[in-house]
Design a protein around this motif. Sequence first.
Motif, mmCIF file in Angstrom:
data_model
loop_
_atom_site.group_PDB
_atom_site.id
_atom_site.type_symbol
_atom_site.label_atom_id
_atom_site.label_comp_id
_atom_site.label_asym_id
_atom_site.label_seq_id
_atom_site.Cartn_x
_atom_site.Cartn_y
_atom_site.Cartn_z
ATOM 1 N N VAL A 290 0.833 -1.198 0.000
ATOM 2 C CA VAL A 290 0.000 0.000 0.000
ATOM 3 C C VAL A 290 0.871 1.252 0.000
ATOM 4 O O VAL A 290 0.561 2.242 -0.673
ATOM 5 C CB VAL A 290 -0.944 -0.001 1.223
ATOM 6 C CG1 VAL A 290 -1.758 1.284 1.285
ATOM 7 C CG2 VAL A 290 -1.877 -1.205 1.164
ATOM 8 N N ARG A 333 -5.910 1.331 -3.422
ATOM 9 C CA ARG A 333 -5.537 1.700 -2.047
ATOM 10 C C ARG A 333 -6.327 0.904 -1.016
ATOM 11 O O ARG A 333 -5.927 0.799 0.137
ATOM 12 C CB ARG A 333 -5.802 3.187 -1.826
ATOM 13 C CG ARG A 333 -7.276 3.550 -1.838
ATOM 14 C CD ARG A 333 -7.499 5.010 -1.613
ATOM 15 N NE ARG A 333 -8.904 5.351 -1.670
ATOM 16 C CZ ARG A 333 -9.380 6.577 -1.548
ATOM 17 N NH1 ARG A 333 -8.549 7.572 -1.356
ATOM 18 N NH2 ARG A 333 -10.667 6.799 -1.606
ATOM 19 N N ARG A 335 -7.400 -2.675 -0.240
ATOM 20 C CA ARG A 335 -7.170 -4.058 -0.627
ATOM 21 C C ARG A 335 -8.360 -4.958 -0.323
ATOM 22 O O ARG A 335 -8.362 -6.131 -0.646
ATOM 23 C CB ARG A 335 -5.939 -4.604 0.118
ATOM 24 C CG ARG A 335 -4.646 -3.929 -0.334
ATOM 25 C CD ARG A 335 -4.434 -4.130 -1.824
ATOM 26 N NE ARG A 335 -3.206 -3.525 -2.295
ATOM 27 C CZ ARG A 335 -2.040 -4.150 -2.314
ATOM 28 N NH1 ARG A 335 -1.933 -5.382 -1.875
ATOM 29 N NH2 ARG A 335 -0.956 -3.558 -2.760
#
Length: 336
Positions: A290, A333, A335
Amino acid sequence: LQIYASYKYRRGFVNQIRSETSILSARLLEVADMESKDMEDVNRGLANRGLDPFTMKPSIALKFVRTAIENNEVRNAEHWLVENYRCDKARIISMDFQYSDLVTAPVYIPVYVFSMVHLNRTFRTFVQANDPSGLIGGLRFYSWQRVSATTAVCAATSLAAFGASTFGMTMTSGFWLGVVAPSLLVAWAVNYYPLLDYRIRDWWREREIEGHSEEATSASWDSDWTKAYDRFEEEQRRQDWSENRQYQQQHSYGYGSSRSSSSSSSERSGPPGDPLGYYAVLGVSKSASVQEIQSSFRGLAMKWHPDRFSTPQEKEVGKKKFQEITAAYSVLRDRK
C-alpha cells in the motif's frame, strides 16, 4: 524523492545523507524530475519515481530548524572563545535567540533507496542523489564468517602464547571455552544485531511520532498542491458513490444497462492478473505494498496535475491522465 519528513524511514539513517548542498541547490519540482529516462529503470518498471508525503507538521519542522540553528550558533560561539581566549574548551554557554522572520517550506531530496532481505527482514540503504560527495545512510553489515574466524584466530593465538593453564583450563576445555564458544557467540551477535538495532529504532520512531502528534499545533503545510490530494480523493469518493448508484438504477431496467456496463468495462484492459490495467497505470507490480502504491500515486499526481500545464490542450491531456491515475489509486488503495 521525499524521505525525511514522512516518518517512513528511520531518522538516524536519513540524517546521514543530509547536506547543505541539497538545501542550497533546491529548486521547484518539474515534470522531468518525476520520471526516469534510464532504460534499465524503464525495463524494471521504475520509470515513475515515488513521492512520499510530508507527514511531519510545520510546527515540528520549525522546531527542528530552530534547534539546528541554535546548536550551530552555540558551536560557533564555543569555537570563537577557544580561538580568542586560548582556552582548552568552552562549556555551558547560554545564548538568547530571537527570530524575526523564519519561514519553513517543504524541500524534496532525491534519494536512491536500495533494499535487501536479511533474516526475513527488509533493510534499506539510502544514497543521496543531489550531492557530489555521494552521501550514504543505512545500517552497516559485517560478515559473521570473517568476524568469527578472526575471533577464533585471536583466541587460539592467546591460548598458545599464554597457555591454557594460565586461564585455569585444560587444553580441551580451553579449546571449547576459549576458542569455539567465543567464535559462536560473536557470529550470533554479528548476525542478529541488525534485528535488535531495527527494533530499538522502530520503538524510538513510534515514540517520536506520538510525541510530535501531541505537540503539533498546525494542521498541514500551506502548499495548495498538498491539500489537493485530500480534496480530490473526497470528490472521487462522491463520484464513485454517484456512479455506483446510477449503475444500480440502470441495472434494474435490464438489458440496456447490462450492455452499457459491459461496453464501459471493456474500454480498459490490461495484462493477465491486471485486467483493468490499474497496476499498469500506477507503474507498480501486483505485489506492491500500500505504501508503494501511495508513493507512486503521489509522484504521478504531481507529474500530471492539470494546474502544472499552461495550454488548454496540455491541461486536457493532464486532466484525463490525472483522472486515470486517481481512479486506479481509489481502487488499489483499498485491498478489501
